[in-house]
Design a protein around this motif. Sequence first.
Motif, PDB file in Angstrom:
ATOM      1  N   GLU A  59      45.903  79.412  27.035  1.00  0.00           N
ATOM      2  CA  GLU A  59      45.511  80.425  28.022  1.00  0.00           C
ATOM      3  C   GLU A  59      44.024  80.326  28.345  1.00  0.00           C
ATOM      4  O   GLU A  59      43.628  80.297  29.522  1.00  0.00           O
ATOM      5  CB  GLU A  59      45.847  81.809  27.462  1.00  0.00           C
ATOM      6  CG  GLU A  59      45.484  82.966  28.362  1.00  0.00           C
ATOM      7  CD  GLU A  59      45.733  84.304  27.689  1.00  0.00           C
ATOM      8  OE1 GLU A  59      44.990  85.255  28.017  1.00  0.00           O
ATOM      9  OE2 GLU A  59      46.647  84.396  26.839  1.00  0.00           O
ATOM     10  N   LYS A 115      47.234  81.066  22.779  1.00  0.00           N
ATOM     11  CA  LYS A 115      45.991  81.682  23.253  1.00  0.00           C
ATOM     12  C   LYS A 115      44.946  80.619  23.603  1.00  0.00           C
ATOM     13  O   LYS A 115      44.158  80.804  24.530  1.00  0.00           O
ATOM     14  CB  LYS A 115      45.466  82.658  22.203  1.00  0.00           C
ATOM     15  CG  LYS A 115      46.334  83.910  22.089  1.00  0.00           C
ATOM     16  CD  LYS A 115      45.754  84.910  21.106  1.00  0.00           C
ATOM     17  CE  LYS A 115      46.636  86.156  21.050  1.00  0.00           C
ATOM     18  NZ  LYS A 115      46.107  87.162  20.083  1.00  0.00           N
ATOM     19  N   THR A 169      52.113  82.841  28.693  1.00  0.00           N
ATOM     20  CA  THR A 169      50.763  82.265  28.701  1.00  0.00           C
ATOM     21  C   THR A 169      50.249  82.083  30.118  1.00  0.00           C
ATOM     22  O   THR A 169      49.139  82.523  30.461  1.00  0.00           O
ATOM     23  CB  THR A 169      50.753  80.923  27.951  1.00  0.00           C
ATOM     24  OG1 THR A 169      50.947  81.179  26.558  1.00  0.00           O
ATOM     25  CG2 THR A 169      49.448  80.170  28.145  1.00  0.00           C
ATOM     26  N   TYR A 210      51.416  83.379  32.900  1.00  0.00           N
ATOM     27  CA  TYR A 210      51.326  84.659  33.603  1.00  0.00           C
ATOM     28  C   TYR A 210      49.981  85.321  33.319  1.00  0.00           C
ATOM     29  O   TYR A 210      49.313  85.845  34.232  1.00  0.00           O
ATOM     30  CB  TYR A 210      52.467  85.589  33.187  1.00  0.00           C
ATOM     31  CG  TYR A 210      52.308  86.988  33.725  1.00  0.00           C
ATOM     32  CD1 TYR A 210      52.572  87.275  35.058  1.00  0.00           C
ATOM     33  CD2 TYR A 210      51.856  88.016  32.897  1.00  0.00           C
ATOM     34  CE1 TYR A 210      52.397  88.559  35.563  1.00  0.00           C
ATOM     35  CE2 TYR A 210      51.684  89.295  33.393  1.00  0.00           C
ATOM     36  CZ  TYR A 210      51.951  89.560  34.725  1.00  0.00           C
ATOM     37  OH  TYR A 210      51.775  90.824  35.226  1.00  0.00           O
ATOM     38  N   LYS A 211      49.566  85.291  32.062  1.00  0.00           N
ATOM     39  CA  LYS A 211      48.267  85.859  31.694  1.00  0.00           C
ATOM     40  C   LYS A 211      47.129  85.104  32.390  1.00  0.00           C
ATOM     41  O   LYS A 211      46.124  85.697  32.792  1.00  0.00           O
ATOM     42  CB  LYS A 211      48.097  85.838  30.178  1.00  0.00           C
ATOM     43  CG  LYS A 211      48.972  86.850  29.435  1.00  0.00           C
ATOM     44  CD  LYS A 211      48.801  86.739  27.939  1.00  0.00           C
ATOM     45  CE  LYS A 211      49.597  87.807  27.213  1.00  0.00           C
ATOM     46  NZ  LYS A 211      49.043  89.170  27.392  1.00  0.00           N
ATOM     47  N   ARG A 218      52.822  83.411  19.729  1.00  0.00           N
ATOM     48  CA  ARG A 218      52.245  84.751  19.883  1.00  0.00           C
ATOM     49  C   ARG A 218      52.712  85.718  18.803  1.00  0.00           C
ATOM     50  O   ARG A 218      52.205  86.837  18.715  1.00  0.00           O
ATOM     51  CB  ARG A 218      52.562  85.290  21.277  1.00  0.00           C
ATOM     52  CG  ARG A 218      51.870  84.472  22.359  1.00  0.00           C
ATOM     53  CD  ARG A 218      52.030  85.036  23.748  1.00  0.00           C
ATOM     54  NE  ARG A 218      51.252  84.243  24.695  1.00  0.00           N
ATOM     55  CZ  ARG A 218      49.967  84.433  24.966  1.00  0.00           C
ATOM     56  NH1 ARG A 218      49.308  85.402  24.360  1.00  0.00           N
ATOM     57  NH2 ARG A 218      49.340  83.654  25.828  1.00  0.00           N
ATOM     58  N   ILE A 265      46.927  86.408  35.926  1.00  0.00           N
ATOM     59  CA  ILE A 265      46.266  87.717  35.992  1.00  0.00           C
ATOM     60  C   ILE A 265      44.752  87.554  35.912  1.00  0.00           C
ATOM     61  O   ILE A 265      43.992  88.160  36.685  1.00  0.00           O
ATOM     62  CB  ILE A 265      46.764  88.617  34.840  1.00  0.00           C
ATOM     63  CG1 ILE A 265      48.247  88.960  35.031  1.00  0.00           C
ATOM     64  CG2 ILE A 265      45.928  89.894  34.745  1.00  0.00           C
ATOM     65  CD1 ILE A 265      48.542  89.760  36.263  1.00  0.00           C
ATOM     66  N   LYS A 266      44.309  86.726  34.960  1.00  0.00           N
ATOM     67  CA  LYS A 266      42.862  86.580  34.733  1.00  0.00           C
ATOM     68  C   LYS A 266      42.161  85.824  35.851  1.00  0.00           C
ATOM     69  O   LYS A 266      40.934  85.898  35.973  1.00  0.00           O
ATOM     70  CB  LYS A 266      42.627  85.891  33.382  1.00  0.00           C
ATOM     71  CG  LYS A 266      42.988  86.774  32.202  1.00  0.00           C
ATOM     72  CD  LYS A 266      42.701  86.093  30.871  1.00  0.00           C
ATOM     73  CE  LYS A 266      43.000  87.042  29.724  1.00  0.00           C
ATOM     74  NZ  LYS A 266      42.735  86.429  28.395  1.00  0.00           N
TER      75      LYS A 266
END
Length: 398
Positions: A192, A189, A220, A222-223, A155, A226-227
């Motif tokens: 993810e 990414k 990664t 965690y994102k 990242r 969320i999504k």
Amino acid sequence: MHIRIIRGQNQIGGNIIEVSTESTKIILDVGIELDEKIPDVPLVNGLFQGEANYNAVLISHYHGDHIGLINNILPNISIFMGEKAYNVYKTSMEYLNNDTVEISNFFRSEKEFYIGDINIKPILCDHSAFDSYMISLFSKNKKILYTGDFRASGRKSFYSLLKRLDKVDVLITEGTTLSRENFYSYTEKDLEKNAVETIQNNNYPVFVLMPSTNIDRIVTFYKVAIKTNRIFLQDTYMASITAIAGNNIPNPKDFKNVRVFLTMPSNKNYEILKSYRDKKIGRKGIAKENFIMCVRSSMKSYLEKLSNEISFNGGILFYSMWKGYLENEDMSNFIKFMENKGVETVYLHTSGHADVNAIDNLIKRTEPKYIIPIHTENSKWFEKYKNCEIIYDNQFNF
């Protein structure tokens, strides 16, 4: 300047490198061999035995093949590493009831300092260990860059890092992936995006098998949570690490949808769990939620009990580690255990190490006169750089 590769040449891991002038002696990393259960401590006088004869040890990051012999360093030798990296290392070791070494000398990225007549400049880089550094050493108009372990797929911007690097006389570089055929480095990414696509229409349990100290990977997933509108579950061990990392790292103290669960009852673990107050969650609470749970192969007993509260059938287990660990009996048994519960294993991982393009870009940027390959089983790969001399000897003066 003199360079001596004590260990780490023609192999992956176990780095121990000496850089010296007539008046100063420095060690770069003190790693154990990969998969060593009982560390093999090299008989290095002045470092691990006899009277202290080195000015300092510089640790690039906290993985065992770079820091594993830190407890064996003789007293009165200064030890330097990143402060956040040290806090993660110390927290991890203390949680596992392992001995630690107290240090107070910390890197600040690109803040130069001297050890004897050698100018040191640590340079923050991207790796699967948090707060990792490349190390520049300069003395008498001669410059060395030691890469430690690095990558371009995380990242942090690799091209921003390249802009901050100078031309050097000697490049001591890792080449971990150079012996892997058809190796392609996905980005965090990419992981993810792929994980979200895999589970976005799935309301079944989702599990992630990954190292608790791989902070980038924690971010990664965690994102992903969320999504996909899931809570993110960390056991007390991972929570201790993310809490000490702090800042923007998803941790149960500062992130409302991160919750903590307890797998191994003990007085210490109960105290850790209690400290998170309303962020702690038990099996019955977990069963009512859509979640991504971070797991380890040692959690079979806990997951067996959890499966009595909620069916795992139709669930996903993201295996987000090096495939070589699957040869470990505990790991393969864990995968079979989860699959017997109706959980599908999905491999989703990217290396913590540079691919060929990243190494090539690094060499083109730094324009070294000499390259010393380390942390690789394919040193011959570097021979394509005709303007550089590749050093295969374990000692080199320049």
